[in-house]
Scaffold this active site. Sequence first.
Site, mmCIF file in Angstrom:
data_model
loop_
_atom_site.group_PDB
_atom_site.id
_atom_site.type_symbol
_atom_site.label_atom_id
_atom_site.label_comp_id
_atom_site.label_asym_id
_atom_site.label_seq_id
_atom_site.Cartn_x
_atom_site.Cartn_y
_atom_site.Cartn_z
ATOM 1 N N HIS A 199 -34.427 -30.231 50.299
ATOM 2 C CA HIS A 199 -34.400 -28.968 51.500
ATOM 3 C C HIS A 199 -33.179 -28.640 52.014
ATOM 4 O O HIS A 199 -33.694 -27.527 52.838
ATOM 5 C CB HIS A 199 -35.888 -29.181 52.738
ATOM 6 C CG HIS A 199 -36.596 -29.481 50.700
ATOM 7 N ND1 HIS A 199 -37.456 -28.075 50.730
ATOM 8 C CD2 HIS A 199 -37.372 -30.466 50.142
ATOM 9 C CE1 HIS A 199 -38.774 -28.113 49.864
ATOM 10 N NE2 HIS A 199 -38.306 -29.810 49.692
ATOM 11 N N LYS A 203 -40.241 -17.353 62.664
ATOM 12 C CA LYS A 203 -39.655 -18.576 61.942
ATOM 13 C C LYS A 203 -39.396 -19.393 62.797
ATOM 14 O O LYS A 203 -39.765 -19.373 64.553
ATOM 15 C CB LYS A 203 -38.296 -18.384 61.158
ATOM 16 C CG LYS A 203 -37.217 -17.791 61.629
ATOM 17 C CD LYS A 203 -35.696 -17.486 61.092
ATOM 18 C CE LYS A 203 -36.421 -16.363 60.291
ATOM 19 N NZ LYS A 203 -35.881 -16.731 58.917
ATOM 20 N N ARG A 204 -39.151 -20.885 62.706
ATOM 21 C CA ARG A 204 -38.883 -22.038 63.916
ATOM 22 C C ARG A 204 -37.068 -21.559 64.642
ATOM 23 O O ARG A 204 -37.019 -21.163 63.946
ATOM 24 C CB ARG A 204 -38.428 -23.118 62.943
ATOM 25 C CG ARG A 204 -39.897 -23.894 62.468
ATOM 26 C CD ARG A 204 -40.400 -24.603 63.702
ATOM 27 N NE ARG A 204 -39.783 -24.674 64.701
ATOM 28 C CZ ARG A 204 -40.865 -26.771 64.563
ATOM 29 N NH1 ARG A 204 -42.159 -27.205 64.125
ATOM 30 N NH2 ARG A 204 -40.348 -27.714 65.811
ATOM 31 N N LYS A 240 -30.475 -20.098 62.636
ATOM 32 C CA LYS A 240 -31.355 -18.938 62.225
ATOM 33 C C LYS A 240 -30.882 -17.406 63.525
ATOM 34 O O LYS A 240 -31.324 -16.983 62.496
ATOM 35 C CB LYS A 240 -32.387 -19.620 62.660
ATOM 36 C CG LYS A 240 -33.279 -20.369 61.566
ATOM 37 C CD LYS A 240 -34.968 -21.115 61.775
ATOM 38 C CE LYS A 240 -35.358 -22.324 60.488
ATOM 39 N NZ LYS A 240 -35.198 -21.899 59.330
ATOM 40 N N THR A 285 -38.540 -18.847 53.077
ATOM 41 C CA THR A 285 -39.433 -18.925 52.109
ATOM 42 C C THR A 285 -40.116 -17.120 52.963
ATOM 43 O O THR A 285 -41.061 -16.721 52.341
ATOM 44 C CB THR A 285 -40.636 -19.890 51.794
ATOM 45 O OG1 THR A 285 -40.903 -20.499 53.407
ATOM 46 C CG2 THR A 285 -39.895 -20.634 50.962
ATOM 47 N N LYS A 297 -41.790 -13.990 51.653
ATOM 48 C CA LYS A 297 -43.636 -13.248 52.417
ATOM 49 C C LYS A 297 -43.071 -11.615 53.227
ATOM 50 O O LYS A 297 -44.521 -11.100 52.372
ATOM 51 C CB LYS A 297 -43.968 -14.278 53.108
ATOM 52 C CG LYS A 297 -43.561 -15.296 52.902
ATOM 53 C CD LYS A 297 -44.263 -16.057 54.155
ATOM 54 C CE LYS A 297 -44.045 -18.123 53.583
ATOM 55 N NZ LYS A 297 -44.591 -18.466 55.117
HETATM 56 C C1 B1H Z 1 -36.871 -27.588 55.660
HETATM 57 C C2 B1H Z 1 -37.233 -29.284 56.609
HETATM 58 C C3 B1H Z 1 -37.178 -30.514 57.734
HETATM 59 N N1 B1H Z 1 -35.169 -27.881 55.292
HETATM 60 C C4 B1H Z 1 -36.851 -32.513 58.141
HETATM 61 N N2 B1H Z 1 -35.835 -29.637 55.724
HETATM 62 C C5 B1H Z 1 -38.272 -32.713 59.342
HETATM 63 C C6 B1H Z 1 -36.566 -31.539 57.918
HETATM 64 O O1 B1H Z 1 -39.283 -32.989 60.578
HETATM 65 N N3 B1H Z 1 -38.545 -33.843 59.582
HETATM 66 O O2 B1H Z 1 -37.924 -34.518 59.775
HETATM 67 C C7 B1H Z 1 -39.193 -31.434 58.787
HETATM 68 C C8 B1H Z 1 -38.451 -30.068 57.832
HETATM 69 N N4 B1H Z 1 -37.088 -28.056 56.796
HETATM 70 C C9 B1H Z 1 -36.961 -26.186 54.995
HETATM 71 O O3 B1H Z 1 -37.114 -26.170 54.296
HETATM 72 C C10 B1H Z 1 -35.682 -25.324 54.991
HETATM 73 O O4 B1H Z 1 -34.629 -25.425 56.400
HETATM 74 C C11 B1H Z 1 -35.755 -24.240 54.537
HETATM 75 O O5 B1H Z 1 -34.770 -23.768 54.388
HETATM 76 C C12 B1H Z 1 -36.883 -24.000 53.510
HETATM 77 O O6 B1H Z 1 -36.547 -22.819 52.849
HETATM 78 C C13 B1H Z 1 -37.469 -24.449 52.982
HETATM 79 C C14 B1H Z 1 -38.457 -24.869 51.734
HETATM 80 O O7 B1H Z 1 -37.639 -26.066 51.368
#
Ligand code: B1H
Length: 840
Positions: free
Chosen positions: A375, A566-567, A572, A674, A678
Amino acid sequence: QIQEPQLQGQDVGMQCEDDRTGIGVETLKRAFLDNLFYVQGKFPALATKHDYYMALAYTVRDRLLQRWVNTAAIYTQEGSRTVAYLSAEFLMGPHLGNNLINLGIYNQVQQAMTELKLDLKELLAKEEEPGLGNGGLGRLAACYLDSLASLEIPTLGYGIRYEFGIFDQIIRNGWQVEKTDKWLRYGNPWEIARPEWAVSVKFGGRTEAHKNAQGRYQVRWVPHKVVLGIPYDTPILGYKVNTANTLRLWKAEAPESFDFEAFNRGNYYGAVDQKVTSENLTKVLYPNDETYEGKQLRLEQQYFFVSCALQDMLRIMLRQKLPLEQFHEKFAVQLNDTHPAIAVAELMRLLLDEHEMDWEPAWEITQKTFGYTNHTLLPEALEKWSLKLFSSLLPRHLEIIYEINWRFLEQVRHKFGTDEGRIGRLSLIDENDGKFVRMAHLACVGSHRINGVAELHSELLKKTTLLDFYEFFPEKFTNVTNGVTPRRWIVLSNPKLANLITSCIGDSWIKHLEDVQQIETFAQDPGFQKEWQQIKRENKVNVASILLDRTGVKVDPDSLFDIQVKRIHQYKRQHLNILHAITLYNQIKQNPNLDITPRTLIFAGKAAPGYYIAKLIIKLIDSVADVVNKDPDIGDRLKVVFLPDYNVKNSQPIYPAADLSEQISTAGKEASGTGNMKFAMNGALTIGTLDGANIEIRNAVGAENFFLFGLTTEDVGALRLTGYRPWEYYEANPQLKQAIDQIASGYFSHGDRRLFKPLVDLLLDKDPFMLMADYQPYIDCQQQVSQTYRDRDRWLQMSILNTARMGKFSSDRAIREYCQQIWKVKPVPVQLAAAKTGDG
Ligand code: B1H
């Protein structure tokens, strides 16, 4: 009112029309009052809103349970091939509204409540959402569960039942303050504990060899501690089908036997201590979206839920009398990023040590079982665990990983010869600067498919982060572009738009979003256009009242609603958006009679508690808002608002109210996004870079219906190579210089020059996300947005075409692709008749 064809009696089983399953208004009222009495122990005169919410939740749950039990019976009977979706996060959002939609009883329930003098909206608002995720990744898992159930695919979602989910955000003096999310405080009517399926999970200690009954050497893991995993199940109902799958979340508890040992030695506190430390395991979700933190408790969480999940799958196989050699035929296990990647080693351990299988068949089963979804490409998010921590917590897994690595690197040598550089890059162990286990590498070798989440992202994976793996096994790599569920994100969030669409083309689009294309024939129809515009306007009025209520800022619903939710992350680029706000402000100040398109800039999102710059960006947004909103010269031409505590529930009214969706990440950084989907589905136009799924959205809706600006991924790489000098952009651009100078000089901070210095310094010196380079193209593009918005007919046309052409971005399409390319699993329809006979 949600428009939908009334369910026919035979669809739900006329024979079952009783108070637990019936869906007529009278039945629902009776059932509701019955639950109020027998579950909440209240009669109407004493009941609170919360009591009413609970009574309604139980009324709906009863109707779910009928489908859930039937589904389980059929899956057991047929021994169906099942998807196991392993994710450290499931950001489900409130269940009640969604379940009403998927059951097809929204209207009946609304009527029942009205007849009881209650307001369904108010009851829906009472639900505490399970915020068991950070952002896109967790919400994606939730959309996928909805689609899996709607497509009748047997699925188990496995994760962690965090006692405290993502923190609640409040804004105090412009700063984010985190509050504990006590979502379980008033009980959770949607879950059922299954202590009878508890499992034990070992931690620490050492390994030793022993001879088994056949005289063969086996490894035994002697742990330092054992924790119990208790499953809590939530039914996940598909849209207008009888399939109700299971989300199984694990809670950590101390095993009783351990308590007793200490207790018997007279160490009562020791015993309680053990309980406390065990239960700490699933206390709280780590709130650091996309930044990895090498904390022991986090690795414990990951291993805990993965081990629980795999042991649970083995239990299911044993009960269905399936031989373990068929594990990969029974289960397709998906790794949602590397957070559950330890599953590769854990399945090997279970097969080798607990079931005495040989290495080769165990490894073949393991590889055939797993799929891995990546991701993010951000280096700070790539998980690697120090050998010291890893070996102290999971000594047996480290041995197994060494063996996997040794065999893998042998194959690499066989294919490529002794290219030590390549071997070092591919190794599961990073030895560059200290020694670490690389979780993405473990996931890659242990899976038969590896996918990114948008076309660009999947290409970049093959060219950069996972290049060496791509060269070694190209056949594993694929793409599945993300999608979102139209049930929650259109039908539930934007009922008026949903009704308009259905009144024109019927309701097939809710299950087949490609069909929404048919509204294109209405795009020229003045009546349709008028309604479209009216609905957007009403949705904006609604958000205006929410903003007034939560922030005290009054906004004009006729202004352009320009939204970034968003976060909060540097990549971003919320701060690029704020530079635009400052630029507009300055333009009006310089020319007080300026005839500009009035705008309302809306921001929302949480920053990781330890991410200082992200928190400073929130403070900057709030500070700019303060100056802009109070300035009488500005009036209604510009407003800036930060809406606190962004979560699924608060987001639902937002997407339907947007005119403009901000998707402005530095190219190559946002894996997919995502929220972008939406917004566009709800008729917002996008201003965005060529990043993540923006590219595919633009291709789908047409370049002429998308506001594109900025550097491409190639530009970003080239600029960095030739030497990027952000201050040159600043010095060459008076508008940009003025905006930055104002931030630096304390214009927005009551003269405090220190407050935003870290941010200003970062932008002028390193500017890692290239705001300076993208500033002018962004401003120019926003100017075009403003121009276009003045031509209301044109804008409306573009808005309709955006919704009409977003069919591809349904999570149903994404899940169909996973089913075909990766999981090889087929629908298993569920009939309700099975409940009557009690078969299975
Ligand atoms: C996304 C994360 C993520 N990518 C580590 N990676 C985390 C990585 O708590 N952690 O350790 C938590 C989250 N999240 C997101 O995934 C992307 O940035 C988005 O672009 C993408 O749409 C989403 C779903 O694929």
